[in-house]
Design a protein around this motif. Structure first.
Motif, PDB file in Angstrom:
ATOM      1  N   ALA A 160      41.525  37.672  48.998  1.00 18.95           N
ATOM      2  CA  ALA A 160      41.912  38.946  48.112  1.00 18.95           C
ATOM      3  C   ALA A 160      43.097  38.855  46.978  1.00 18.95           C
ATOM      4  O   ALA A 160      43.190  39.226  45.985  1.00 18.95           O
ATOM      5  CB  ALA A 160      42.169  40.301  49.067  1.00 18.95           C
ATOM      6  N   LEU A 161      44.030  37.845  47.668  1.00 16.21           N
ATOM      7  CA  LEU A 161      45.361  37.469  46.906  1.00 16.21           C
ATOM      8  C   LEU A 161      45.201  36.300  45.769  1.00 16.21           C
ATOM      9  O   LEU A 161      46.267  36.320  45.197  1.00 16.21           O
ATOM     10  CB  LEU A 161      46.315  37.201  47.813  1.00 16.21           C
ATOM     11  CG  LEU A 161      47.264  38.248  48.402  1.00 16.21           C
ATOM     12  CD1 LEU A 161      48.362  37.635  49.157  1.00 16.21           C
ATOM     13  CD2 LEU A 161      47.746  39.132  46.994  1.00 16.21           C
ATOM     14  N   THR A 162      44.009  35.679  45.941  1.00 19.79           N
ATOM     15  CA  THR A 162      43.828  34.570  44.961  1.00 19.79           C
ATOM     16  C   THR A 162      44.062  35.131  43.612  1.00 19.79           C
ATOM     17  O   THR A 162      43.518  36.180  43.132  1.00 19.79           O
ATOM     18  CB  THR A 162      42.296  34.253  44.824  1.00 19.79           C
ATOM     19  OG1 THR A 162      41.764  34.007  46.356  1.00 19.79           O
ATOM     20  CG2 THR A 162      42.167  32.754  44.117  1.00 19.79           C
ATOM     21  N   ASP A 163      45.035  34.383  42.885  1.00 17.54           N
ATOM     22  CA  ASP A 163      45.164  34.926  41.252  1.00 17.54           C
ATOM     23  C   ASP A 163      46.010  36.125  41.101  1.00 17.54           C
ATOM     24  O   ASP A 163      45.819  36.689  40.159  1.00 17.54           O
ATOM     25  CB  ASP A 163      43.906  35.034  40.471  1.00 17.54           C
ATOM     26  CG  ASP A 163      43.257  33.726  40.402  1.00 17.54           C
ATOM     27  OD1 ASP A 163      43.952  32.410  40.653  1.00 17.54           O
ATOM     28  OD2 ASP A 163      42.036  33.542  40.446  1.00 17.54           O
ATOM     29  N   ALA A 164      46.729  36.500  42.203  1.00 12.43           N
ATOM     30  CA  ALA A 164      47.355  37.903  42.269  1.00 12.43           C
ATOM     31  C   ALA A 164      48.619  37.557  41.171  1.00 12.43           C
ATOM     32  O   ALA A 164      49.121  36.626  41.027  1.00 12.43           O
ATOM     33  CB  ALA A 164      48.150  38.227  43.655  1.00 12.43           C
ATOM     34  N   ASP A 165      48.721  38.787  40.515  1.00 14.41           N
ATOM     35  CA  ASP A 165      50.002  38.715  39.338  1.00 14.41           C
ATOM     36  C   ASP A 165      51.315  38.676  40.201  1.00 14.41           C
ATOM     37  O   ASP A 165      51.362  39.140  41.396  1.00 14.41           O
ATOM     38  CB  ASP A 165      49.813  39.782  38.338  1.00 14.41           C
ATOM     39  CG  ASP A 165      49.777  41.255  39.033  1.00 14.41           C
ATOM     40  OD1 ASP A 165      50.034  41.421  40.161  1.00 14.41           O
ATOM     41  OD2 ASP A 165      49.044  41.970  38.477  1.00 14.41           O
TER      42      ASP A 165
END
Ligand code: MP5
Length: 195
Positions: A160-165
């Motif tokens: 879910a955190l992949t590519d989190a800002d």
């Protein structure tokens, strides 16, 4: 360091040796039951926002929580404890945190949920085999199936955190440290009459 305080505490060492005072253990038990009620609501909310591929693990978690709530009632009954007790301060703060985190995005909630499960999975295993009757408690959160479930939660949270800002990453760090602090305070509660 914050995590070490969350997962290592004299309370757990005294459960391991059997030196924990009955009243202290009972305080933890009642407050943890109150905690689990709010944690169940957090899990149920997570189900409403999770991607379809994450539902299987989360629904398994909810089913475990159903068993766990009944088990807490059974343990409280054996010890003649009243579960209608007031929340002590740290339990109250933890419940408020779990309720507030529902306003965060799914990745943040997924990390929070995993972190909370990881805390107990590690804390109850670290002291090593516990004497009766505490071995049953250590096994509940330290058993192989629970450890596997926690690993799956970790995978889902990371996905879910992949590519989190950067803002999400910052919030995740905040949430992690807040949970570590609340976990530490939760163990401590057993030694305070009304903390
Ligand atoms: C858990 C718990 C683990 N029961 N209590 C605290 C203070 N932290 C974490 O949650 P669960 O639902 O019992 O696996």
């Amino acid at each position: 360091m914050a995590w070490e305080h969350a997962t290592k505490h004299p309370f757990l060492d005294e459960c391991q040796s059997g030196a924990i005072k009955r009243d202290q253990f009972n305080t933890w038990l009642v407050q943890d039951y109150l905690f689990v009620i709010e944690f169940t609501r957090m899990a149920a909310h997570l189900v409403t926002i999770a991607p379809p591929g994450h539902l299987d693990v989360l629904l398994g978690g909810l089913s475990t929580l159903k068993d766990e709530l009944n088990w807490f009632r059974e343990k409280a009954g054996e010890r003649s404890l009243n579960l209608e007790a007031a929340h002590q301060k740290t339990c109250e703060l933890y419940c408020r945190f779990m309720s507030e985190v529902r306003g965060d995005t799914y990745p943040v909630q997924a990390i929070a949920f995993w972190t909370i499960e990881l805390a107990y999975n590690q804390a109850w295993q670290l002291p090593g085999p516990m004497v009766q009757p505490y071995d049953e408690f250590a096994d509940r959160w330290g058993n192989a199936a629970f450890t596997e479930y926690v690993k799956l939660l970790e995978m889902q949270a990371n996905e879910a955190l992949t590519d989190a800002d950067p803002e999400t990453e910052q919030r995740v760090r905040e949430v992690f440290l807040r949970i570590a602090d609340l976990e530490k305070g939760f163990w401590q509660m057993a030694y305070l009459s009304d903390a």
